[in-house]
Enzyme design. Structure first.
Site, PDB file in Angstrom:
ATOM      1  CG  HIS A   1      -3.774  17.197  -5.896  1.00 36.90           C
ATOM      2  ND1 HIS A   1      -2.861  16.538  -6.188  1.00 36.90           N
ATOM      3  CD2 HIS A   1      -4.629  16.264  -5.333  1.00 36.90           C
ATOM      4  CE1 HIS A   1      -2.769  15.162  -5.945  1.00 36.90           C
ATOM      5  NE2 HIS A   1      -3.934  15.064  -5.454  1.00 36.90           N
TER       6      HIS A   1
ATOM      7  CB  CYS B   1      -6.093  14.975  -1.745  1.00 38.00           C
ATOM      8  SG  CYS B   1      -6.319  13.900  -3.122  1.00 38.00           S
TER       9      CYS B   1
HETATM   10  N1  LIG Z   1      -1.733  10.259  -1.796  1.00 38.67           N
HETATM   11  C1  LIG Z   1      -2.467  11.290  -1.381  1.00 38.67           C
HETATM   12  O1  LIG Z   1      -2.248  12.436  -1.776  1.00 38.67           O
HETATM   13  C2  LIG Z   1      -3.773  10.962  -0.716  1.00 38.67           C
HETATM   14  C3  LIG Z   1      -4.642  11.872  -0.315  1.00 38.67           C
HETATM   15  C4  LIG Z   1      -5.719  11.495   0.534  1.00 38.67           C
HETATM   16  C5  LIG Z   1      -5.887  10.196   0.787  1.00 38.67           C
HETATM   17  N2  LIG Z   1      -5.208   9.282   0.575  1.00 38.67           N
HETATM   18  C6  LIG Z   1      -5.333   7.887   0.768  1.00 38.67           C
HETATM   19  O2  LIG Z   1      -4.559   7.398   1.886  1.00 38.67           O
HETATM   20  C7  LIG Z   1      -4.208   6.038   1.364  1.00 38.67           C
HETATM   21  C8  LIG Z   1      -2.771   5.690   1.487  1.00 38.67           C
HETATM   22  O3  LIG Z   1      -2.345   6.435   0.191  1.00 38.67           O
HETATM   23  P1  LIG Z   1      -0.734   6.648   0.214  1.00 38.67           P
HETATM   24  O4  LIG Z   1      -0.852   7.651  -0.893  1.00 38.67           O
HETATM   25  O5  LIG Z   1       0.029   6.924   1.238  1.00 38.67           O
HETATM   26  O6  LIG Z   1      -0.400   5.286  -0.489  1.00 38.67           O
HETATM   27  P2  LIG Z   1       0.715   4.536  -0.834  1.00 38.67           P
HETATM   28  O7  LIG Z   1       2.060   5.196  -0.644  1.00 38.67           O
HETATM   29  O8  LIG Z   1       0.891   3.282  -1.407  1.00 38.67           O
HETATM   30  O9  LIG Z   1       1.097   3.589   0.720  1.00 38.67           O
HETATM   31  C9  LIG Z   1       0.050   2.564   1.321  1.00 38.67           C
HETATM   32  C10 LIG Z   1       0.517   1.945   2.839  1.00 38.67           C
HETATM   33  O10 LIG Z   1      -0.423   1.206   3.173  1.00 38.67           O
HETATM   34  C11 LIG Z   1       0.253   0.127   3.553  1.00 38.67           C
HETATM   35  N3  LIG Z   1      -0.574  -1.115   3.284  1.00 38.67           N
HETATM   36  C12 LIG Z   1      -0.849  -1.495   1.929  1.00 38.67           C
HETATM   37  N4  LIG Z   1      -1.322  -2.847   2.135  1.00 38.67           N
HETATM   38  C13 LIG Z   1      -1.217  -3.106   3.339  1.00 38.67           C
HETATM   39  C14 LIG Z   1      -1.883  -4.367   4.111  1.00 38.67           C
HETATM   40  N5  LIG Z   1      -2.399  -5.356   3.567  1.00 38.67           N
HETATM   41  N6  LIG Z   1      -1.999  -4.082   5.476  1.00 38.67           N
HETATM   42  C15 LIG Z   1      -1.331  -3.159   6.201  1.00 38.67           C
HETATM   43  N7  LIG Z   1      -0.977  -2.014   5.448  1.00 38.67           N
HETATM   44  C16 LIG Z   1      -1.023  -2.081   4.289  1.00 38.67           C
HETATM   45  C17 LIG Z   1       1.717   0.153   2.825  1.00 38.67           C
HETATM   46  O11 LIG Z   1       2.603  -0.720   3.554  1.00 38.67           O
HETATM   47  P3  LIG Z   1       3.730  -1.018   3.058  1.00 38.67           P
HETATM   48  O12 LIG Z   1       4.549  -0.282   2.641  1.00 38.67           O
HETATM   49  O13 LIG Z   1       4.235  -2.318   4.014  1.00 38.67           O
HETATM   50  O14 LIG Z   1       3.169  -1.978   1.718  1.00 38.67           O
HETATM   51  C18 LIG Z   1       1.884   1.498   2.885  1.00 38.67           C
HETATM   52  O15 LIG Z   1       2.363   2.172   4.203  1.00 38.67           O
HETATM   53  C19 LIG Z   1      -5.119   5.556   0.624  1.00 38.67           C
HETATM   54  O16 LIG Z   1      -6.465   5.314   0.930  1.00 38.67           O
HETATM   55  C20 LIG Z   1      -5.592   6.907  -0.125  1.00 38.67           C
HETATM   56  O17 LIG Z   1      -6.759   6.931  -1.149  1.00 38.67           O
HETATM   57  C21 LIG Z   1      -4.085   9.471  -0.148  1.00 38.67           C
END
Ligand SMILES: NC(=O)c1ccc[n+]([C@@H]2O[C@H](COP(=O)([O-])OP(=O)(O)OC[C@H]3O[C@@H](n4cnc5c(N)ncnc54)[C@H](OP(=O)(O)O)[C@@H]3O)[C@@H](O)[C@H]2O)c1
Length: 355
Positions: free
Chosen positions: A263, A131
């Site tokens: 950010h 990001c």
């Molecule tokens: N946040 C940011 O600014 C950002 C920016 C760029 C990239 N990312 C990347 O995007 C990804 C998600 O980030 P996030 O911030 O959205 O995280 P988050 O809010 O913690 O959401 C995680 C998601 O993954 C699902 N998940 C977790 N364990 C799983 C499993 N075993 N099987 C299937 N689904 C599963 C969760 O489902 P449940 O609700 O069912 O647990 C939820 O939908 C990460 O790889 C992160 O590095 C994030």
């Protein structure tokens, strides 16, 4: 001929990024035929609206990708490593938000404002960059095009939403606990008493390594043997790949700040030639995905409080270094869930759809 419509899956549909992906697909009127929302067993059966129609969240399995054309992954690196190749094998083009494939030479790493041509080289998986890297590069590309970039030193101020929905809840719980304490605050309190209110420990459970309310955490992701964190290493290596500058000198310091959304980055750039600041402001004003907010006299500059919910990155505070005409400094801010993740991923999907 009727415009093609695409079967799209969002993996991690209940998370911070997945939620915004759904919204961005709606806003940009991506030609969705069917939408599949995939998450863990914890969310299975939950109903979520897309284009005002309820959709049931399904459990992520390899079979879930049958008939999917485009799969937007944002469920963490382990899920991407396991399921993205499965989705690609079944004919889907994967746009992956995790860091799992970003440095794989077979996988394009794309910021559509910087290297859209790289999409064409995909073999089923396209990676969405880190990001902070995306946000910085949208502003850095016009600088490079005008003057040539030799070296970058960047310090980031990253919001808690960058660590996912649970980290947002941590800041909320801490803020609420502190608000209860502040109820005891009186204007005539001494510095020591205020210190006590702010600094005495909180009982709230931690998702990040430390408490974040009234704090700064100079660690994002794990430390490497050289003293940099993995987030800082990502900014260096991913910038080199996206800018197609394999020897770009770049050092980052990444800090988590008590901000919910967006950010910020303070960027110092050493150029190949002396900078013309007006020419750079004009180039920024014309650049896609970028707005210029740079009028110090009117206290106009980019701030996270205004960027949340916006797709464009904002840039300002442009200055020439007082000691070196070939060095400039600027400040840029972008919504990490939008341009730093969901919007960039949907833009990549649009490039795929355009062929
Ligand atoms: N946040 C940011 O600014 C950002 C920016 C760029 C990239 N990312 C990347 O995007 C990804 C998600 O980030 P996030 O911030 O959205 O995280 P988050 O809010 O913690 O959401 C995680 C998601 O993954 C699902 N998940 C977790 N364990 C799983 C499993 N075993 N099987 C299937 N689904 C599963 C969760 O489902 P449940 O609700 O069912 O647990 C939820 O939908 C990460 O790889 C992160 O590095 C994030």
């Amino acid at each position: 001929m009727a415009k093609r419509r695409w079967n799209v899956a969002i993996v991690g549909a209940t998370g911070a990024v997945g939620t915004v992906m759904r919204r961005v697909l709606e806003e940009r009127r991506f030609p969705v035929n069917q939408l599949k929302l995939l998450a863990s067993g914890r969310s299975a059966g939950k109903r979520i609206d897309f284009l005002r129609q309820p959709h049931k969240v399904e459990v992520l399995t390899p079979e879930a990708f049958e008939g999917v054309d485009i799969a937007l992954f944002s469920a963490g690196g382990a899920r991407s490593l396991e399921f993205a190749p499965e989705a690609a094998r079944r004919g889907a083009v994967v746009v992956d938000n995790s860091s799992a494939f970003r440095m794989d030479p077979q996988v394009p790493l794309v910021v559509p404002e910087v290297n859209p041509h790289a999409v064409a080289k995909h073999k089923g998986i396209i990676a969405n960059p880190n990001c902070s890297t995306i946000i910085m590069l949208v502003a850095l590309k016009p600088v490079h095009d005008l003057f040539g970039v030799k070296r970058v030193i960047v310090s980031t101020y990253q919001s808690v939403s960058g660590a996912g929905a649970k980290a947002m809840h941590q800041l909320w719980r801490e803020t609420r606990a502190l608000a209860k304490r502040w109820g005891r605050y009186k204007a005539e309190q001494s510095v020591e008493q205020v210190e006590g209110l702010v600094q005495s420990p909180l009982e709230e459970p931690l998702v990040m390594a430390h408490r974040v309310a009234h704090n700064l955490i100079p660690q994002i992701d794990v430390f490497q043997p050289d003293g940099y964190t993995k987030e800082e290493l990502k900014m260096r290596l991913e910038s080199r790949k996206i800018m197609e500058l394999p020897r770009l000198r770049l050092s980052a310091t990444c800090v988590r700040v008590p901000v919910y959304l967006a950010h910020s980055a303070s960027v110092t750039v050493e150029l190949k030639q002396a900078a013309d600041l007006d020419a750079l402001r004009r180039a920024w004003a014309k650049a896609p995905g970028l707005v210029v907010q740079d009028n110090p006299g009117k206290a106009l500059y980019p701030m996270p409080i205004e960027r949340g919910g916006q797709d464009a990155v904002s840039v300002g505070r442009l200055r020439r270094d007082p000691d070196d005409p070939k060095v400039v400094h600027f400040w840029c801010v972008g919504d990490n869930l939008r341009k730093g993740a969901a919007t960039n991923a949907v833009q990549i999907a649009e490039l795929v759809a355009q062929g």
